[in-house]
Scaffold this motif. Structure first.
Motif, PDB file in Angstrom:
ATOM      1  N   PHE A   1     -67.157 -36.348  30.202  1.00 20.51           N
ATOM      2  CA  PHE A   1     -66.383 -35.109  30.217  1.00 20.51           C
ATOM      3  C   PHE A   1     -67.229 -34.003  29.624  1.00 20.51           C
ATOM      4  O   PHE A   1     -67.423 -33.942  28.424  1.00 20.51           O
ATOM      5  CB  PHE A   1     -65.095 -35.319  29.418  1.00 20.51           C
ATOM      6  N   ASP A   2     -67.757 -33.127  30.477  1.00 20.95           N
ATOM      7  CA  ASP A   2     -68.612 -32.029  30.039  1.00 20.95           C
ATOM      8  C   ASP A   2     -67.758 -30.778  29.861  1.00 20.95           C
ATOM      9  O   ASP A   2     -67.589 -29.992  30.770  1.00 20.95           O
ATOM     10  CB  ASP A   2     -69.717 -31.783  31.068  1.00 20.95           C
ATOM     11  N   GLN A   3     -67.185 -30.628  28.679  1.00 20.47           N
ATOM     12  CA  GLN A   3     -66.336 -29.472  28.385  1.00 20.47           C
ATOM     13  C   GLN A   3     -66.879 -28.780  27.137  1.00 20.47           C
ATOM     14  O   GLN A   3     -66.156 -28.368  26.270  1.00 20.47           O
ATOM     15  CB  GLN A   3     -64.884 -29.927  28.189  1.00 20.47           C
TER      16      GLN A   3
ATOM     17  N   LYS B   1     -67.980 -32.054  35.492  1.00 21.83           N
ATOM     18  CA  LYS B   1     -68.499 -30.871  34.812  1.00 21.83           C
ATOM     19  C   LYS B   1     -67.524 -29.729  35.054  1.00 21.83           C
ATOM     20  O   LYS B   1     -67.331 -29.304  36.193  1.00 21.83           O
ATOM     21  CB  LYS B   1     -69.891 -30.524  35.333  1.00 21.83           C
ATOM     22  N   VAL B   2     -66.918 -29.258  33.985  1.00 22.48           N
ATOM     23  CA  VAL B   2     -65.933 -28.174  34.083  1.00 22.48           C
ATOM     24  C   VAL B   2     -66.178 -27.077  33.046  1.00 22.48           C
ATOM     25  O   VAL B   2     -65.294 -26.283  32.778  1.00 22.48           O
ATOM     26  CB  VAL B   2     -64.479 -28.701  33.971  1.00 22.48           C
ATOM     27  N   GLY B   3     -67.358 -27.033  32.494  1.00 22.81           N
ATOM     28  CA  GLY B   3     -67.686 -25.996  31.521  1.00 22.81           C
ATOM     29  C   GLY B   3     -67.649 -24.610  32.156  1.00 22.81           C
ATOM     30  O   GLY B   3     -67.623 -24.456  33.372  1.00 22.81           O
TER      31      GLY B   3
ATOM     32  N   LEU C   1     -68.024 -39.890  42.868  1.00 23.92           N
ATOM     33  CA  LEU C   1     -68.459 -40.349  41.558  1.00 23.92           C
ATOM     34  C   LEU C   1     -68.783 -39.171  40.647  1.00 23.92           C
ATOM     35  O   LEU C   1     -68.652 -39.267  39.439  1.00 23.92           O
ATOM     36  CB  LEU C   1     -69.700 -41.246  41.687  1.00 23.92           C
ATOM     37  N   LYS C   2     -69.231 -38.051  41.249  1.00 28.69           N
ATOM     38  CA  LYS C   2     -69.617 -36.867  40.479  1.00 28.69           C
ATOM     39  C   LYS C   2     -68.936 -35.638  41.064  1.00 28.69           C
ATOM     40  O   LYS C   2     -68.954 -35.424  42.272  1.00 28.69           O
ATOM     41  CB  LYS C   2     -71.127 -36.649  40.526  1.00 28.69           C
ATOM     42  N   LEU C   3     -68.359 -34.830  40.168  1.00 21.49           N
ATOM     43  CA  LEU C   3     -67.716 -33.583  40.570  1.00 21.49           C
ATOM     44  C   LEU C   3     -68.106 -32.488  39.596  1.00 21.49           C
ATOM     45  O   LEU C   3     -67.933 -32.632  38.392  1.00 21.49           O
ATOM     46  CB  LEU C   3     -66.191 -33.745  40.586  1.00 21.49           C
ATOM     47  N   SER C   4     -68.635 -31.394  40.123  1.00 26.11           N
ATOM     48  CA  SER C   4     -69.004 -30.253  39.299  1.00 26.11           C
ATOM     49  C   SER C   4     -68.182 -29.043  39.710  1.00 26.11           C
ATOM     50  O   SER C   4     -68.272 -28.573  40.848  1.00 26.11           O
ATOM     51  CB  SER C   4     -70.490 -29.946  39.436  1.00 26.11           C
ATOM     52  N   LEU C   5     -67.364 -28.552  38.779  1.00 21.27           N
ATOM     53  CA  LEU C   5     -66.533 -27.369  38.992  1.00 21.27           C
ATOM     54  C   LEU C   5     -66.804 -26.298  37.939  1.00 21.27           C
ATOM     55  O   LEU C   5     -65.975 -25.438  37.700  1.00 21.27           O
ATOM     56  CB  LEU C   5     -65.043 -27.760  38.961  1.00 21.27           C
ATOM     57  N   TRP C   6     -67.955 -26.332  37.298  1.00 14.54           N
ATOM     58  CA  TRP C   6     -68.237 -25.381  36.232  1.00 14.54           C
ATOM     59  C   TRP C   6     -68.289 -23.956  36.806  1.00 14.54           C
ATOM     60  O   TRP C   6     -68.615 -23.749  37.966  1.00 14.54           O
ATOM     61  CB  TRP C   6     -69.539 -25.731  35.514  1.00 14.54           C
ATOM     62  N   GLY C   7     -67.948 -23.004  35.963  1.00  9.62           N
ATOM     63  CA  GLY C   7     -68.092 -21.591  36.306  1.00  9.62           C
ATOM     64  C   GLY C   7     -67.289 -21.141  37.507  1.00  9.62           C
ATOM     65  O   GLY C   7     -67.805 -20.421  38.358  1.00  9.62           O
ATOM     66  N   ASN C   8     -66.017 -21.529  37.582  1.00 10.37           N
ATOM     67  CA  ASN C   8     -65.199 -21.198  38.741  1.00 10.37           C
ATOM     68  C   ASN C   8     -63.932 -20.425  38.416  1.00 10.37           C
ATOM     69  O   ASN C   8     -63.056 -20.317  39.258  1.00 10.37           O
ATOM     70  CB  ASN C   8     -64.835 -22.485  39.493  1.00 10.37           C
ATOM     71  N   HIS C   9     -63.819 -19.896  37.222  1.00  7.70           N
ATOM     72  CA  HIS C   9     -62.631 -19.124  36.823  1.00  7.70           C
ATOM     73  C   HIS C   9     -61.349 -19.945  36.967  1.00  7.70           C
ATOM     74  O   HIS C   9     -60.334 -19.443  37.434  1.00  7.70           O
ATOM     75  CB  HIS C   9     -62.527 -17.812  37.615  1.00  7.70           C
ATOM     76  N   ILE C  10     -61.421 -21.204  36.562  1.00  7.54           N
ATOM     77  CA  ILE C  10     -60.261 -22.096  36.612  1.00  7.54           C
ATOM     78  C   ILE C  10     -59.509 -21.941  35.298  1.00  7.54           C
ATOM     79  O   ILE C  10     -60.090 -22.064  34.225  1.00  7.54           O
ATOM     80  CB  ILE C  10     -60.704 -23.558  36.825  1.00  7.54           C
TER      81      ILE C  10
END
Length: 144
Positions: free
Chosen positions: A132-134, A104-106, A73-82
């Motif tokens: 969408f947290d961008q 979260k992909v900020g 339901l929740k996925l956080s990938l922020w700060g991963n040099h994607i």
């Protein structure tokens, strides 16, 4: 007891690994396997882990799976040099995923191409309540 170990984590709902810089692609491969066997997992936080684009693509393969479907339901990938390639794969996965409600992909380098792919995936998917947290897209360049 030897031989009676069940590798499926029954009832596991949340994995918080934020700020673990050494996870990398091998860790993302292991998490991909966990997704396939742990249908109770609802929250995965990989924020600030520097998994990079290849690690994100591996996670995308898991969240876009349909048999069995991903339960997150929740996925956080922020700060991963994607970068934009990771954004494109994430967009494809989101279009197939019907469960995810928070993303979260900020603080990535998704650029306008990656951000658009993610937005398109959310619009084309069935996530009526997705957030969408961008708010912070770094590395965006004007495309001619």
């Amino acid at each position: 007891m030897e031989g009676s170990y069940d590798s499926t984590p029954v009832g596991l709902k949340e994995i918080i690994l934020s700020y673990n810089k050494g996870i990398g692609l091998p860790g993302c491969r292991a998490l991909h396997t966990t997704f396939r066997s742990c249908l109770s997992l609802l929250n995965l936080d990989l924020g600030g882990c520097d998994i990079g684009t290849l690690g994100a693509i591996k996670i995308c393969a898991a969240i876009g799976a349909t048999n069995p479907p991903c339960s997150l339901l929740k996925l956080s990938l922020w700060g991963n040099h994607i970068d934009s390639r990771g954004g494109l794969e994430l967009g494809k996965a989101l279009a197939r995923n019907t469960q995810l409600r928070e993303l979260k992909v900020g603080w990535n380098a998704l650029g306008s191409i990656g951000a658009k792919a993610i937005a398109d995936g959310l619009l084309n998917g069935e996530q009526n309540n997705a957030r969408f947290d961008q708010s912070k897209v770094h590395g965006t360049k004007r495309m001619n």
